[in-house]
Design an enzyme around this catalytic site. Structure first.
Site, PDB file in Angstrom:
ATOM      1  N   CYS A 122      48.092 -11.949  56.387  1.00 32.94           N
ATOM      2  CA  CYS A 122      48.525 -11.095  55.291  1.00 32.94           C
ATOM      3  C   CYS A 122      47.941 -10.504  54.109  1.00 32.94           C
ATOM      4  O   CYS A 122      48.210  -9.643  53.400  1.00 32.94           O
ATOM      5  CB  CYS A 122      49.837 -12.069  54.384  1.00 32.94           C
ATOM      6  N   HIS A 180      51.452 -11.120  44.508  1.00 35.65           N
ATOM      7  CA  HIS A 180      51.893 -10.887  46.026  1.00 35.65           C
ATOM      8  C   HIS A 180      53.175 -10.979  46.156  1.00 35.65           C
ATOM      9  O   HIS A 180      53.789 -10.449  46.976  1.00 35.65           O
ATOM     10  CB  HIS A 180      50.989 -12.327  46.492  1.00 35.65           C
ATOM     11  N   HIS A 191      57.326  -6.628  52.643  1.00 37.65           N
ATOM     12  CA  HIS A 191      56.005  -7.341  53.101  1.00 37.65           C
ATOM     13  C   HIS A 191      55.499  -6.633  54.150  1.00 37.65           C
ATOM     14  O   HIS A 191      55.690  -7.137  55.374  1.00 37.65           O
ATOM     15  CB  HIS A 191      56.187  -9.106  53.089  1.00 37.65           C
ATOM     16  N   HIS A 230      77.051   9.788  99.846  1.00 37.28           N
ATOM     17  CA  HIS A 230      76.369  10.659  99.050  1.00 37.28           C
ATOM     18  C   HIS A 230      75.035  10.378  99.167  1.00 37.28           C
ATOM     19  O   HIS A 230      74.308   9.595  98.717  1.00 37.28           O
ATOM     20  CB  HIS A 230      76.595  10.197  97.733  1.00 37.28           C
ATOM     21  N   ASP A 260      83.660  12.771  92.197  1.00 34.54           N
ATOM     22  CA  ASP A 260      82.329  13.734  92.713  1.00 34.54           C
ATOM     23  C   ASP A 260      82.997  15.104  93.103  1.00 34.54           C
ATOM     24  O   ASP A 260      82.443  16.018  92.642  1.00 34.54           O
ATOM     25  CB  ASP A 260      82.005  13.184  93.976  1.00 34.54           C
TER      26      ASP A 260
END
Length: 1821
Positions: free
Chosen positions: A593, A729, A772, A1393, A1582
């Protein structure tokens, strides 16, 4: 002693050259000086004194002070190392001896005597050294007769020894360090001996009891007698006896063990009856001759360092003994220290004797005055002054030295070295959550007190599947929240020379670091190599990064070329260095950090160490990996609530993760001020340490934080109470917040040293606003503080959502510690700087602190820039950015109409990087500038960039005589220091030859028509031209060739290196003086004629004039100059020239008489030729030319060293100047060409017109000066033109004379041509990772799931064959079905298909499954529901489902349908393949099913029905007119089968089709044939919907020969009425390419029944792919042959009944590496895959080109993700982002696909596209 005085007139003495308010007064002969060193600290704040001395030691004026501190510290370190362990452990680590002053417990403890003794000597000697260094002539060794005496008390006597032993001030550091050492050793001895007499109580942190009492109004005899009686009566041991340690006329001091001192005041009537005062003597006994002996003394002074000092120094100034009142009789250093230490240990103090001794000496030398140097006035000094007051003849005064320490500096501080410099932050940029794309938007977030957290966006990962609030699911996050940058993928790849593919695969945080680094540098005004501090070799980059999310997740899904270089951390700062060509260090630093702030500290350290002069530093974080969320959740780091960090809140439960990118630019303060930078803030100190004593590695430690903060403050010499803001901090964790507030209040608001009402301390934490940022947390906090300094305000703290953390100190208000709940003013205060601290710590244990103060205030300059015109430039790397930059500048000017134009010009020219698209405006006003900027906007698209092949060549052409006023007043001479200096140096050379000064002809001393002598005039012209040429060269504009016209040829020869400046002046002057001497003015004349020589000769009257003179056939004039095709200058006698001029004027030719004294290039010059040639032969040296000289005399270009000589100059004086022939010859020899930039060097442009008349094309032609025009206007306009032509102007040199008064403006940053480069993380593999948890999860939930068999569920259809799991509650349920694709009806539907010969499960089959499951769920949950209408929404098929070849083995799929609340009317569906009996975790299709009202649909479709019918009628009309194609049933399906899909008969519902482009309608008849069990038969769906696919794959509007199109899904599918067998319908669709990606098409399919819309497939999507991929996309999963099949393109079959147009050049999308809509089920082969890029990045591939060169260009474009239009001939591969890595890939593809064998260095050998294209054409065409 030279620097302070001596007791002997023969020795050197300090003599100042002047006095000040705080200086050594001049001491006259007969006067004396006394320096007194007390045994007490000054009453001032010691901590502040030491801090101020530390600050002085950093100044270059106090090098000896710095050396003394260093030597004293080293001496003390050595002594501490020699201590026993028990004592050594008591002393904390210290960087300098001054650090020890703040350790109160140490100074009050057992070693207090040793520490305080060393500190007292240190402060006295440091003050004395610094004081004398600060004096005028402080190091002088001039002699005088001043006698100096030294006196001291106690430890102060040791300080006098250093002064006595140092012959000069430079010797003081060594002597002083030895004094500090002995003082410390003496204290250790005293402590050891005294401890034997009375031990200090254990664990006593106070100073204990006093060892000395002073008793006034008694005599020494009385006291001693009483003590003797007590000792005798009590038989007191000798060492424990009390004794007299100091005696004076008014008091006596007795010393001894504290207990015995108290005892005598209890038992003795004498002492009980006396008043007494305990003295602050706590360290033990001194002045005790009954305790100490010679051995003790020797143990103190017996050191090797004293031996060395003894050999080098001897006492030079007398030191008065406090026991005898006489000088110590020491001859050596060692003797002196022995006597002093012996006196301190064994002799009583009798100050009265010292006073008398000094007074006696003053009387003896008959002193008239005495100056007493003291640190502060005290009682002993008062006694001494009282003594002098009794001597009428001596006037005494005191001078305190301590006030010097804090006196204001009269001069700015100059650091003694880089290590003592302050660090200036000069640029900053950011990308922050909440849409903060710049620092101003970031400030708005802070100022408004916003909390910008939000739900994890979809571009990171699917938060719904990766979030588990209960924390039970493996690898899931406990929180769905974070703070995120908007669109982190936006990037201008071409600007940074990256290909789209490289950009896509490069971590977005590294990309944004590159972007923000550029912006920060831009705002800092950084231009590489402009100054010493901006030297590219001395610039380093430092970035903190603590994660690799994008590499670990996004690019890891399909690892490619740039996986390493684009993802590994080291490449982030490395890429910044590479792009900017910085040669300094590049560091990527991970300390968790604290990475970003630790990195900034390391960058500061690099600057302090002198490793770099400029540092680009910051931090980066972009979150895409769900693993980190899960891991931090498991570690209990993250908050679960919807907020950013709840910093300091009572319910704080963890932090909220955040994105962020911050870049800052830093320099040493003195460099920044020298470079005229804007200083945003100043870093005074920075440090990093580790919480080694914490209870766990992740737990913060207040003690470690406090220690670090104190260390940083001490290094900077800053009082903690002067800090007014601490940016903490503040992650919002209970442990972190509580520990941090302890450390902050302990240091900045201690209870023992209260802040006053005027010293408030504010605290804040930016994490409450933007979360943070982990690696970027520290830089984000620093950025906040910088903005606070800039905006003069403290933003509100928004972290306390409920109540304040109960663990916080309850007395914050008493300590004046404030939390700003509302915005607070933080203005500059005169005389006091705002100072802040940024605190940062890490889960890995690291702590980092940065101390920052406000920037130095800059005074406003009232100096008016004398330049009348200024150049403002705008440049960019693309047309889009050029337009954006222009728009931003116009907006800035509108918002700032009063902006300083000189500052604006300075900022945009000297303080900016410049690119190939350029606009330059020379202007004298803001309104004009804004108008001019606006005029460029419409023509941006046609704006031509400068060539990338390099700057164009330049030719300097030097003007001859007659082009300017007789006298000039050059603004350049008055205002430009470089030009003025050059002219003055040339004038000095002329005067050195005995010639008259020519400056009066240039500086405005005379009116314009004042005629100077020919010598002055010609010298002024030539020297002006030489100075102008030098000035142009100083601006970076250097000639590639020169040409001089007549007299201008002398300046040209000098610039070409043939003649020196001195010789040039000599020749010009000699020739002019010869002309003055031998020729008369006015007898001859020169006339310029606007005609060619042939035209002049053709005039009959000219011939007649010659005949009338008796010279038929001979011209009545001489040809002086042939300047151009129709520009000629004639010379001759004045009378004849007047006649010729009249004749030519009547003939229609323009004639102008030139204002020259003589007719050059004519017979008038004959008298001087021999003499001139002779003097030129002997008087000048001719060197070989360094540049080509275009010779108007010879009509050719001179390259050799023999041609130009004295004879050449003779001929040039007499013969014709043929400028025309010279230029034509230069053109033939390619010395000049159409790219040349012509710059006329002279007082007025003349030759430029000649050149333009001769040459067909001139790139640019500019003058240096123009008659009647301000020089700055001319130069500004010319520089703008030169800059726009591609020449890099040294703008810093142009502004150098004025820079002191110019200011860098905070202008808008570069307008990026951004595209979104982003690889999406797909699926949930980050959750599963091969673990069995989610499989086990299904088992663990088995009790609530009831397995059903046929007898439990009667649902059976052809596609929904088995319900294998179902869970029902009152309103929610989950149903999972499993079907076998090999079941006959299902398989028949798939084979109905066919694509590429394979059965494909079409979307209509998925629709039937959805309708079936939707109906089943509704009937189960709401059995009474009627008229169920279902909308299948958001169908997304990510992978096509292709039937296996082997029909004997089952091919299972599972589909789950889930609703959490049936009342909400939404069901979620997911399709998965089944392998080895288990459903795969990753789905291949998803959809939502909505329960809606069909009646509502019909109502909404009524308005659209009219439009659809009108479009159908229009298509009918187009078909009738022959414009649209009308296709029959068989023809339509034959084309469909030939191009892509082969439908079974039941699917072939379209009876006819009318198609025009991408718009069509079809008449549809549904089959009445039955077969299978369906909810809505796939062949019905279709038939009414596949018109869209037909249009996309058959229409000639698409390149169907090379591409095919497939659908990944639709937005909605609704049928308001059922599709019935045999029913007749009409379908209509129009497909439209999307603006973001031209390879993606959208359209709405409308289904009409009897002219009414009864159904709709909304926003059906089709994507276009290269046909070469068809085999890969659509092959049976169990058929491996396709992996090795040919990669040749499968072209559509041609039928006799159709015609195809020639294939067009169409944009081909570069498919994403990872996308949510990729159809293929297998990875594509390298040779057939189109390259990766982002949406909108297209490649123009001309498929009709068969040449190898064209194919190669297309391949390069495709691989780099560029357009063919980008591949211009002059573009380099580096500019296109094609690096060495990609060049290897392209070279391999050349070999595989084109048969062109090349090596990886191809793009080095052929660096531009034109080079490569030419090579391919030459060898492969």
């Amino acid at each position: 002693m030279a620097w302070i005085g001596t007791h002997n007139p023969e020795l050197l003495s300090f003599t100042p050259s002047g006095t000040s308010d705080m200086s050594i007064e001049q001491v006259n002969a007969g006067e004396i000086r006394v320096a007194f060193f007390s045994n007490e600290f000054p009453h001032d704040d010691l901590g502040n004194l030491f801090r101020q001395l530390h600050i002085h030691s950093n100044d270059r004026r106090h090098l000896l002070l710095a050396r003394f501190i260093h030597e004293a510290t080293s001496a003390l370190h050595e002594e501490v190392r020699l201590l026993p362990n028990a004592l050594r452990a008591l002393i904390p680590p210290f960087e300098t001896i001054f650090n020890l002053v703040d350790h109160e417990a140490l100074r009050n403890g057992r070693l207090g005597g040793a520490i305080n003794g060393a500190l007292l000597c240190a402060v006295q000697l440091a003050t004395l050294i610094g004081f004398y260094e600060d004096q005028p002539n402080g190091h002088s060794e001039d002699t005088d007769s001043v006698e100096t005496l030294l006196a001291g008390l106690g430890i102060g006597l040791l300080s006098t020894a250093a002064v006595s032993l140092a012959p000069t001030l430079t010797h003081m550091p060594i002597a002083g360090a030895e004094v500090v050492r002995i003082a410390f050793r003496l204290g250790i001895l005293v402590d050891r001996v005294s401890e034997h007499l009375q031990p200090r109580p254990p664990h006593d942190d106070g100073h204990g009891d006093s060892w000395a009492y002073v008793i006034p109004d008694v005599t020494a005899e009385e006291v001693q007698r009483e003590l003797d009686e007590i000792h005798a009566s009590e038989a007191t041991p000798t060492a424990s006896k009390l004794f007299l340690s100091a005696i004076s006329q008014t008091s006596v001091t007795i010393s001894g063990p504290p207990a015995r001192l108290k005892h005598i005041f209890l038992v003795s009537d004498f002492f009980r009856s006396q008043r007494f005062v305990s003295l602050p003597v706590y360290a033990g006994l001194c002045h005790a001759k009954h305790i100490y002996n010679k051995d003790h003394v020797d143990s103190v002074i017996d050191t090797p360092s004293l031996e060395a000092l003894d050999a080098a120094s001897a006492p030079r100034i007398p030191i008065y003994s406090t026991n005898t009142g006489k000088p110590f009789p020491a001859k050596t250093s060692k003797e002196l220290f022995h006597l002093i230490v012996e006196e301190i240990l064994t002799q009583a103090i009798q100050w009265d004797k010292v006073v008398e001794g000094i007074l006696t000496r003053a009387r003896d030398v008959q002193a008239s005055g005495c100056q007493i140097l003291v640190f502060r006035n005290s009682l002993p000094v008062h006694d001494l002054m009282a003594g002098f007051s009794g001597l009428d003849q001596i006037k005494a005064d005191t001078l305190e030295l301590i006030p010097w320490i804090s006196k204001p500096d009269q001069c700015p501080t100059v650091p003694s070295g880089t290590a003592t410099s302050k660090i200036a932050i000069v640029g900053m940029s950011c990308r922050m959550p909440g849409g903060a794309t710049d620092t101003e938007k970031f400030w708005q977030i802070l100022e408004q007190g916003l909390d910008v957290h939000r739900k994890i966006p979809a571009d990171r990962f699917d938060v719904d599947s990766h979030y588990d609030p209960e924390g039970k699911r493996l690898n899931a996050s406990h929180t769905p929240f974070g703070c995120f940058i908007d669109e982190p993928g936006l990037f201008d790849a071409s600007f940074f020379n990256m290909s789209p593919r490289e950009a896509l695969q490069t971590d977005p945080m590294q990309r944004l670091a590159l972007v923000t680094a550029y912006e920060a540098l831009e705002r800092s005004g950084f231009v590489a190599n402009r100054t010493a501090a901006s030297n590219a070799h001395r610039v380093g980059t430092f970035y903190g990064q603590a994660s690799d999310d994008y590499r670990e997740v996004n690019t890891a899904q399909e690892i490619s070329t740039y996986f390493i270089t684009g993802g590994c951390r080291a490449f982030g700062p490395g890429r910044i260095n590479y792009f900017f060509k910085f040669s300094g260090p590049s560091y990527s630093i991970d300390t968790a950090c604290s990475s970003g702030l630790a990195t900034i500290q390391i960058a500061c350290t690099s600057l302090w160490a002198g490793d770099t002069d400029t540092a680009v530093a910051g931090g980066m974080n972009v979150l895409t990996n769900s693993d980190a969320f899960a891991g931090l959740s498991q570690g209990h780091f993250l908050t679960k609530t919807p907020n950013a960090c709840k910093t300091w809140d009572a319910e704080a439960d963890g932090y909220c993760r955040a994105d962020g990118i911050v870049s800052i630019v830093m320099k040493r303060l003195e460099d920044a001020e020298r470079d005229n930078d804007n200083i945003i803030g100043v870093i005074l100190g920075a440090g990093t340490n580790h919480s080694a004593d914490a209870i766990s590695i992740t737990h913060p430690h207040a003690g470690a934080q406090s220690y670090l903060t104190r260390q940083v403050l001490s290094q900077a010499g800053v009082d903690p109470l002067d800090v007014s803001f601490v940016e903490m901090h503040g992650t919002g964790t209970q442990a972190g917040d509580a520990q941090e507030i302890i450390s902050v209040t302990d240091v900045f608001a201690p209870t023992k040293r209260r802040r006053t009402a005027k010293q408030p301390l504010y605290i804040g934490s930016v994490k409450a606003n933007v979360g943070h940022g982990e690696a970027v947390a520290g830089p984000t906090a620093l950025l906040k503080v910088l903005l606070m300094l800039q905006k003069e305000a403290i933003p509100p703290h928004v972290g306390i959502k409920n109540t304040i953390n109960p663990g916080f100190p309850k007395d914050l208000e008493k300590r004046n510690v404030n939390i700003p709940y509302q915005k607070q003013p933080w203005p500059r205060t005169p005389g006091k700087k705002r100072i802040a601290v940024v605190n940062n710590f890490s889960a890995a244990g690291g702590n980092s602190t940065v101390l920052i103060e406000e920037p130095p205030a800059r005074e406003h300059s009232d100096v008016v820039d004398p330049r009348s015109t200024h150049v403002v430039v705008i440049s960019a790397k693309s047309k889009v950015s050029l337009k954006g930059n222009l728009q931003r500048m116009i907006a800035y000017l509108e918002a700032n109409p009063d902006v300083s134009l000189p500052d604006l010009a300075y900022t945009t020219t000297a303080r900016r990087h410049h690119h190939n698209h350029r606009v330059a405006v020379a202007t004298s006003g803001v309104a004009h500038l804004k108008k001019q900027m606006g005029s460029y906007l419409p023509s941006v698209e046609t704006h031509r960039p400068i060539p990338s092949t390099g700057a164009p060549p330049v030719v300097f052409t030097f003007t001859g005589q007659g082009a300017s006023y007789r006298s000039m007043n050059l603004e350049l001479f008055h205002h430009c220091s470089y030009f003025r200096t050059e002219l003055l140096e040339l004038d000095s050379l002329a005067q050195g030859q005995g010639l008259p000064s020519f400056i009066q002809a240039l500086d405005g001393s005379h009116e314009q028509d004042y005629a100077h002598s020919p010598t002055v005039t010609q010298l002024a012209l030539v020297c002006t031209e030489i100075a102008l040429a030098k000035y142009w060269e100083s601006l970076g504009v250097r000639p590639d060739a020169v040409v001089g016209h007549s007299l201008g040829e002398y300046a040209a020869m000098h610039v070409a290196g043939v003649l020196s400046a001195n010789d040039t002046i000599f020749l010009v002057a000699q020739r002019a003086m010869m002309l003055e001497k031998n020729c008369k003015t006015g007898t001859h004349k020169m006339v310029a004629v606007r005609a060619s020589l042939d035209e002049i000769d053709s005039v009959a009257e000219i011939a007649s004039l010659a005949e009338s003179r008796g010279v038929a056939g001979v011209r009545p004039f001489e040809v002086a100059c042939i300047n151009g095709p129709r520009d000629t200058v004639l010379s001759g006698l004045s009378k004849e020239m007047d006649e010729v001029s009249d004749i030519l004027t009547r003939a229609g030719f323009k004639c102008i008489s030139l204002d020259v004294a003589f007719a050059f290039h004519s017979a008038q010059t004959d008298p001087i030729l021999d003499e001139f040639e002779a003097i030129a032969t002997t008087g000048a040296l001719f060197q070989p030319p360094t540049l080509p000289i275009i010779s108007p005399l010879l009509g050719k270009v001179i390259f050799d060293e023999r041609t130009v000589n004295a004879n050449y100059l003779r001929r040039a004086t007499r013969e014709t100047v043929n400028f025309l022939a010279a230029i034509e010859s230069a053109q033939k020899t390619s010395t000049i060409d159409e790219t040349m930039v012509w710059i006329e060097i002279g007082p007025h442009p003349v030759c430029l017109g000649f050149a333009k008349s001769i040459l067909p094309t001139v790139n640019a032609a500019v003058p240096s000066l123009r008659r009647g025009e301000n020089n700055w206007q001319t130069m500004s306009q010319s520089l703008g033109t030169v800059f726009s032509s591609g020449i890099e102007v040294r703008w810093d040199e142009f502004h150098r004379s004025f820079e002191k008064h110019l200011r860098l403006l905070n202008l808008p940053t570069y307008a990026w041509n951004d595209k979104n480069y982003w690889i999406q993380y797909n699926g949930d593999w980050a959750l599963t990772k091969g673990n069995t948890f989610y499989d086990a999860e299904k088992t663990s939930k088995a009790p609530s799931r009831v397995p059903v068999s046929a007898k439990h569920s009667s649902l059976r259809t052809s596609t929904v064959q088995h319900i294998i799991e179902e869970t029902f509650s009152a309103t929610a349920c989950t149903v999972v079905m499993q079907s076998d694709l090999m079941q006959p009806d299902f398989l028949a539907a798939a084979h109905g298909h066919k694509m590429n010969g394979c059965g494909v499960v079409t979307s209509s089959i998925h629709a039937d499954i959805a309708f079936t499951l939707g109906e089943y769920l509704m009937k189960k949950l709401k059995p009474k529901a009627k008229d169920i209408s279902m909308n299948i929404a958001d169908l997304v098929v990510t992978k096509g489902l292709v039937a296996n070849k082997n029909t004997e083995s089952p091919q299972f799929i599972q589909v789950s349908a889930t609703t959490h609340d049936i009342e909400a009317g939404v069901v979620h569906l997911e399709w998965r393949n089944v392998v080895s009996g288990e459903a795969l975790a990753e789905n291949f299709a998803t959809a939502k099913l909505h329960y809606e009202s069909s009646g509502d649909w019909l109502k909404t479709w009524i308005p659209i029905t009219h439009f659809v019918r009108s479009r159908i009628e229009a298509l009918e009309g187009l078909a009738a007119d022959g414009f649209a194609n009308r296709l029959t049933h068989d023809m339509a399906y034959r084309l469909f089968a030939n191009n892509l899909v082969d439908y079974a008969q039941k699917y072939r519902g379209m009876q006819s089709v009318v198609m025009y482009g991408l718009e069509a309608f079809a008449d549809v008849a549904l089959t009445a044939e039955k077969g299978g069990v369906w909810t809505v038969p796939p062949y019905f769906i279709d038939s009414v919907a596949h018109l869209a696919g037909f249009v996309m794959n058959v229409s000639d509007a698409n390149d169907t020969e090379n591409n095919f199109c497939v659908t990944p899904g639709w937005r909605s599918m609704r049928f308001a009425k059922p599709l019935i067998p045999g029913g007749r319908y009409r379908s209509y669709v129009k497909m439209i390419p999307t603006p973001e990606d031209p390879t993606v098409f959208l359209g709405d399919v409308y289904i009409l029944q009897e002219s009414v819309v009864i159904g709709m497939v909304g926003a059906i999507e089709f994507r276009q792919y290269p046909r070469i991929l068809l085999n890969r996309f659509f092959s049976a999963p169990d058929d491996s042959s396709h992996l090795h099949s040919s990669t040749s393109v499968a072209k559509p079959k041609q039928t006799s009944s159709t015609t195809t147009s020639q294939a067009k050049s169409v944009p081909v999308t570069v498919p994403e590496l990872v996308t949510a809509t990729v159809i293929p089920t297998e990875p594509t082969p390298v040779e057939a895959a189109a390259p990766a890029a982002t949406k909108g990045v297209t490649v123009e591939v001309k498929v009709d080109s068969d040449s190898t060169a064209a194919k190669a260009m297309a391949l390069v474009a495709a691989e780099a993700g560029l357009e063919l239009a980008d591949l211009e001939d002059d573009v380099s591969f580096g500019e296109l982002g094609i690096d060495s890595l990609m060049s290897l890939v392209i070279a391999e593809k050349f070999r595989e696909q084109l048969g062109v064998v090349v090596n990886g260095s191809l793009f080095l050998e052929y660096p531009t596209m034109g080079d490569l294209r030419a090579w391919l054409v030459e060898y492969y065409s």
